[in-house]
Design a protein around this motif. Structure first.
Motif, PDB file in Angstrom:
ATOM      1  N   ARG B   3      20.895 -48.455  10.136  1.00 35.98           N
ATOM      2  CA  ARG B   3      21.078 -47.069   9.722  1.00 35.98           C
ATOM      3  C   ARG B   3      21.323 -46.495  11.312  1.00 35.98           C
ATOM      4  NH1 ARG B   3      18.349 -43.241   7.081  1.00 35.98           N
ATOM      5  NH2 ARG B   3      19.857 -41.837   7.061  1.00 35.98           N
ATOM      6  N   LEU B   4      20.254 -46.510  12.033  1.00 34.00           N
ATOM      7  CA  LEU B   4      19.974 -45.898  13.267  1.00 34.00           C
ATOM      8  C   LEU B   4      21.464 -46.384  14.331  1.00 34.00           C
ATOM      9  CD1 LEU B   4      17.904 -44.112  14.528  1.00 34.00           C
ATOM     10  CD2 LEU B   4      17.275 -45.955  16.012  1.00 34.00           C
ATOM     11  N   LEU B   5      21.608 -47.668  14.156  1.00 39.46           N
ATOM     12  CA  LEU B   5      22.839 -47.978  15.010  1.00 39.46           C
ATOM     13  C   LEU B   5      24.405 -47.440  14.428  1.00 39.46           C
ATOM     14  CD1 LEU B   5      22.446 -51.814  15.724  1.00 39.46           C
ATOM     15  CD2 LEU B   5      22.891 -49.913  17.390  1.00 39.46           C
ATOM     16  N   THR B   6      24.414 -47.332  13.218  1.00 41.93           N
ATOM     17  CA  THR B   6      25.574 -46.640  12.572  1.00 41.93           C
ATOM     18  C   THR B   6      25.781 -45.107  13.194  1.00 41.93           C
ATOM     19  OG1 THR B   6      25.069 -48.114  10.797  1.00 41.93           O
ATOM     20  CG2 THR B   6      27.001 -46.257  10.550  1.00 41.93           C
ATOM     21  N   LEU B   7      24.468 -44.679  12.950  1.00 42.11           N
ATOM     22  CA  LEU B   7      24.210 -43.084  13.249  1.00 42.11           C
ATOM     23  C   LEU B   7      24.654 -42.950  14.677  1.00 42.11           C
ATOM     24  CD1 LEU B   7      23.410 -41.128  11.210  1.00 42.11           C
ATOM     25  CD2 LEU B   7      21.300 -40.971  12.328  1.00 42.11           C
ATOM     26  N   PHE B   8      24.199 -43.791  15.643  1.00 43.13           N
ATOM     27  CA  PHE B   8      24.514 -43.906  16.967  1.00 43.13           C
ATOM     28  C   PHE B   8      25.873 -44.065  17.251  1.00 43.13           C
ATOM     29  CE2 PHE B   8      24.316 -45.778  21.322  1.00 43.13           C
ATOM     30  CZ  PHE B   8      23.394 -44.721  22.014  1.00 43.13           C
ATOM     31  N   ARG B   9      26.503 -44.931  16.533  1.00 50.81           N
ATOM     32  CA  ARG B   9      27.968 -45.180  16.798  1.00 50.81           C
ATOM     33  C   ARG B   9      28.647 -44.000  16.488  1.00 50.81           C
ATOM     34  NH1 ARG B   9      27.221 -50.731  15.644  1.00 50.81           N
ATOM     35  NH2 ARG B   9      27.807 -50.132  13.346  1.00 50.81           N
ATOM     36  N   THR B  10      28.296 -43.328  15.248  1.00 48.35           N
ATOM     37  CA  THR B  10      29.143 -42.049  14.709  1.00 48.35           C
ATOM     38  C   THR B  10      29.096 -40.924  15.206  1.00 48.35           C
ATOM     39  OG1 THR B  10      27.898 -42.320  12.841  1.00 48.35           O
ATOM     40  CG2 THR B  10      29.601 -43.672  12.613  1.00 48.35           C
ATOM     41  N   ARG B  11      27.856 -40.804  15.731  1.00 48.32           N
ATOM     42  CA  ARG B  11      27.377 -39.114  16.192  1.00 48.32           C
ATOM     43  C   ARG B  11      27.527 -39.205  17.643  1.00 48.32           C
ATOM     44  NH1 ARG B  11      27.887 -38.706  11.734  1.00 48.32           N
ATOM     45  NH2 ARG B  11      26.704 -37.879  10.086  1.00 48.32           N
ATOM     46  N   LEU B  12      28.708 -38.408  18.200  1.00 53.69           N
ATOM     47  CA  LEU B  12      28.585 -38.274  19.525  1.00 53.69           C
ATOM     48  C   LEU B  12      27.461 -37.408  20.162  1.00 53.69           C
ATOM     49  CD1 LEU B  12      31.110 -38.434  21.654  1.00 53.69           C
ATOM     50  CD2 LEU B  12      31.639 -35.985  21.023  1.00 53.69           C
ATOM     51  N   ALA B  13      27.015 -36.446  19.693  1.00 55.60           N
ATOM     52  CA  ALA B  13      25.963 -35.850  20.055  1.00 55.60           C
ATOM     53  C   ALA B  13      24.667 -36.532  20.360  1.00 55.60           C
ATOM     54  CB  ALA B  13      25.654 -34.612  19.163  1.00 55.60           C
ATOM     55  N   LEU B  14      24.393 -37.377  19.273  1.00 59.60           N
ATOM     56  CA  LEU B  14      23.208 -38.296  19.445  1.00 59.60           C
ATOM     57  C   LEU B  14      23.306 -39.364  20.542  1.00 59.60           C
ATOM     58  CD1 LEU B  14      20.827 -38.682  17.634  1.00 59.60           C
ATOM     59  CD2 LEU B  14      21.783 -40.731  16.829  1.00 59.60           C
ATOM     60  N   ARG B  15      24.829 -39.874  20.560  1.00 60.85           N
ATOM     61  CA  ARG B  15      24.935 -40.635  21.699  1.00 60.85           C
ATOM     62  C   ARG B  15      24.840 -39.968  23.081  1.00 60.85           C
ATOM     63  NH1 ARG B  15      29.637 -43.319  19.865  1.00 60.85           N
ATOM     64  NH2 ARG B  15      30.810 -42.411  20.886  1.00 60.85           N
ATOM     65  N   THR B  16      25.477 -38.853  23.069  1.00 58.63           N
ATOM     66  CA  THR B  16      25.354 -38.109  24.469  1.00 58.63           C
ATOM     67  C   THR B  16      23.957 -37.886  24.814  1.00 58.63           C
ATOM     68  OG1 THR B  16      27.569 -37.200  23.835  1.00 58.63           O
ATOM     69  CG2 THR B  16      26.469 -36.241  25.761  1.00 58.63           C
ATOM     70  N   ALA B  17      23.286 -37.357  23.743  1.00 64.41           N
ATOM     71  CA  ALA B  17      21.669 -37.189  24.205  1.00 64.41           C
ATOM     72  C   ALA B  17      20.963 -38.176  24.472  1.00 64.41           C
ATOM     73  CB  ALA B  17      21.240 -36.137  22.801  1.00 64.41           C
ATOM     74  N   THR B  18      21.254 -39.125  23.912  1.00 60.48           N
ATOM     75  CA  THR B  18      20.464 -40.438  24.045  1.00 60.48           C
ATOM     76  C   THR B  18      20.928 -40.723  25.683  1.00 60.48           C
ATOM     77  OG1 THR B  18      20.742 -40.904  21.752  1.00 60.48           O
ATOM     78  CG2 THR B  18      19.970 -42.849  23.448  1.00 60.48           C
TER      79      THR B  18
END
Lengths: 138, 533
Positions: B3-18
């Motif tokens: 779920r986290l990976l999916t979220l990571f793939r689908t959320r630009l903000a999350l990815r950028t922030a990470t």
């Protein structure tokens, strides 16, 4: 008349003060000590040594009117510093400051009668019963 | 995890922030290391300065203790110093080696760099009396240092977390949300209506605004091409309907062939023309065009020929059926594309028949039904071509001229002359074969072209027979009988000459020689030999 006497004394005192007469360290003439180094005098008056260089007991006596000049000449310190020094030692119970004499006559009396006594007077007041062991120049 | 990976793939903000946090974290780690290092050494310095200051504070008392050799006072000093937790041991040793004080704190501490200071007499500045040694509590100092470092790390960590949060919030607020909004609106947009996309508020002049403008431009473009496409489709439909009408109703057969010559499209006229059933479906049964023809038509090689450029039509005439039902069809083929030919077929039977009749008429002598001069010339041209191709084949040219025919006309009239000519024509026709050609050039002059006649003896036999037949009197009517004689000249093409016209000329000369020789006889040109064919 007594008024005149006092004036004379005052004038004399003023004179000696102004003249900055030397201070003579004196002891009993019979105690066999001819000479005393300034260092020995310092050690005895500051409570470090209790004996004279010849092994006899030392009894240092402060002449109150001359005390400030004496210590200034001996260790280059003023009375407040000397008092604070003794205050520390008294507090720890280790040793005590020299006996205090209020007048030169008292000093002379003590020196003449006690062979251990070591004190100081104005060089002008030295009498033949005392032996000068050290002269401190101001 | 998934779920986290999916979220990571689908959320630009999350990815950028990470990613930003990762970078900042790594940098922070480096900075933290440096800061801790620096902080530790500075803290160490601070502690040592503190120790020095402590020593300065107790200096006078220490001096007095040393001056007097006072153990109690020295002990006081040492205890006072030890009450400071960073001090683990205090030693005061006189110059003589006598120890005035040596106190240490209860905790065992590891060996550390000690601080030593000489103690002078309080009254004589240059007289050194003893030495005081201070051993710091390294564990304690380390604890202080590590505490300071922990604090620093904590602060940096908090800063990092704050930064990450800010990045997420900013990215969500200024990037992700506008993009999501645009995507949502875009999915609900009905392009056909020409509706445009609205840029999110505050994004009119930035990159998101540009994106929206680009999308709108694309929509415009799409609209234009869509309506153009629609218009073209409509036009095409009309065109197709028009073509279909023509295709279905035209008299001409319209068809298409593949590269193998098979019919793949055919209209009803074509079916009628080629007598295929109405239910004929080109996709079900393979029909090869050339197999429909009984005669003529394009061969497979001709169909496959690549030299036929697109657009240039080629024509063939082909016959269908035989006998009375024989029909002629003209087909016109043009290349549509690679491996595909389009054809138009016309029924030309009527025209063909009419043409044939007219041609026959032009080449026929109306009186006798034999060929005329034009017909003979055609025939001679054919013979000449054949002879060029096969010089070993010989042909005999026979020229006949009837003796005294003019007097028959004069005596009995043209009617009688015509009857005689018809009779003679009948005789000659009975003698020759299908391959030979018989013509009347006018008047009483006849020519026979004997195809592949190689020997004079054969010709002589034929002529002998003819003269015998001619010997019988011809009945003009019940009262009049006429006996005819003919002078005959023969020349052989391939023996006497190889030139057709010359052969004709030779035959003519031989005929005159026969006439001079006393009529009713024949002469060959020259004294030729036999030859074979």
């Amino acid at each position: 008349m007594p008024r005149i006497h006092y004036l004379v004394i005052t004038a004399l005192l003023l004179h000696t003060g102004l003249a900055q007469a030397d201070i003579a360290m004196v002891t009993n003439a019979d105690n066999g000590i001819d000479q005393l180094s300034q260092s020995d005098a310092l050690n005895i008056f500051m409570g470090r040594y209790r004996k004279l260089p010849n092994g006899a007991l030392a009894l240092p006596i402060d002449l109150v009117p001359l005390k400030a000049r004496f210590y200034h000449a001996l260790v280059n310190k003023d009375l407040a510093e000397i008092n604070s020094y003794w205050a520390r030692l008294v507090f720890s119970g280790q040793g005590s400051p020299p006996q205090q004499a209020d007048s030169a006559a008292e000093v002379i009396n003590l020196v003449v009668h006690n062979p251990s006594a070591l004190s100081y007077v104005d060089a002008a007041r030295v009498t033949p019963e005392m032996r000068v062991v050290l002269v401190l120049h101001e | 995890m998934d779920r986290l990976l999916t979220l990571f793939r689908t959320r630009l903000a999350l990815r950028t922030a990470t990613i930003i946090l990762l970078i900042v974290g790594l940098l922070g780690m480096g900075f933290l290391f440096l800061a801790v290092q620096m902080r530790a050494s500075s803290e160490q310095r601070v502690q040592y300065t503190r120790l020095e200051e402590l020593l300065s504070t107790v200096e006078r008392t220490t001096q007095i203790a040393c001056f007097l050799g006072d153990r109690q006072l020295a002990g006081e000093v040492a205890d006072g110093l030890l009450s400071n937790r960073i001090v683990s041991e205090v030693r005061i040793v006189q110059n003589s080696g006598e120890v005035l004080a040596d106190s240490r704190s209860s905790s065992d501490s590891q060996e550390a760099k000690s601080i030593m200071r000489a103690v002078h007499s309080p009254f004589e500045a240059n007289a050194q009396l003893c030495q005081i040694t201070l051993v710091p509590d390294q564990q304690r100092i380390d604890a202080i240092v590590s505490e300071a470092s922990r604090f620093l790390a904590m602060v940096l960590l908090l800063q990092l977390a704050g930064l990450g949060l800010c990045v997420v919030v900013v990215v969500v607020r200024f990037v992700t949300r506008p993009i999501t909004g645009i995507a949502h609106r875009l999915s609900e947009l009905e392009v056909e209506t020409g509706h445009k996309l609205q840029a999110p508020r505050g994004n009119h002049h930035d990159e998101i605004g540009q994106l929206v403008a680009s999308v709108n431009a694309m929509i415009d473009h799409l609209m234009t091409s869509l309506s153009e496409e629609r218009r073209l489709r409509l036009e095409r439909e009309i065109e197709e309907r028009r073509y279909r009408t023509i295709f279905d109703n035209v008299e001409a057969g319209i068809f298409e062939l593949d590269s193998e010559g098979r019919v793949i499209v055919a209209n009803s006229a074509f079916r009628r023309l080629f007598q295929l059933e109405d239910t004929f479906d080109p996709h079900q049964q393979a029909v090869v065009l050339s197999e429909l023809a009984s005669e003529g038509g394009p061969t497979f090689e001709e169909l496959a020929a690549r030299d036929s450029e697109a657009g240039r039509a080629r024509q063939w005439e082909m016959a269908l059926g035989s006998g009375v039902l024989k029909r002629w069809v003209n087909i016109l083929l043009s290349r549509l594309e690679e491996g595909r030919l389009q054809g138009v077929a016309h029924d030309i039977t009527e025209r063909k028949l009419a043409t044939d009749a007219a041609e026959r008429l032009a080449l026929t002598d109306p009186l006798t039904g034999l060929g005329n001069r034009l017909g003979l010339e055609r025939r001679l041209a054919v013979i000449a071509r054949h002879h060029r191709l096969h010089p070993e084949c010989h042909h005999a040219f026979v020229v006949l001229d009837f003796d005294h025919f003019k007097s028959i006309n004069d005596t009995y009239g043209h009617q009688a002359g015509d009857t005689v000519l018809e009779h003679v024509a009948g005789l000659l026709s009975g003698l020759i074969t299908q391959r030979d050609y018989l013509a009347r050039l006018g008047g009483d002059e006849f020519v026979i072209v004997l195809d592949r006649q190689e020997r004079r003896e054969q010709v002589a036999t034929l002529l002998t027979h003819f003269v015998e037949l001619l010997d019988d009197p011809i009945m003009i009517d019940d009262t009049v009988q006429i006996r005819m004689g003919a002078s005959i000249g023969v020349a052989l093409l391939g023996v006497d000459t190889d030139d057709v016209q010359e052969a004709m000329h030779f035959a003519d000369q031989a005929m005159y020689r026969a006439k001079r020789a006393g009529r009713n006889t024949w002469r060959f040109h020259g004294e030729s030999l036999t030859s074979r064919c």
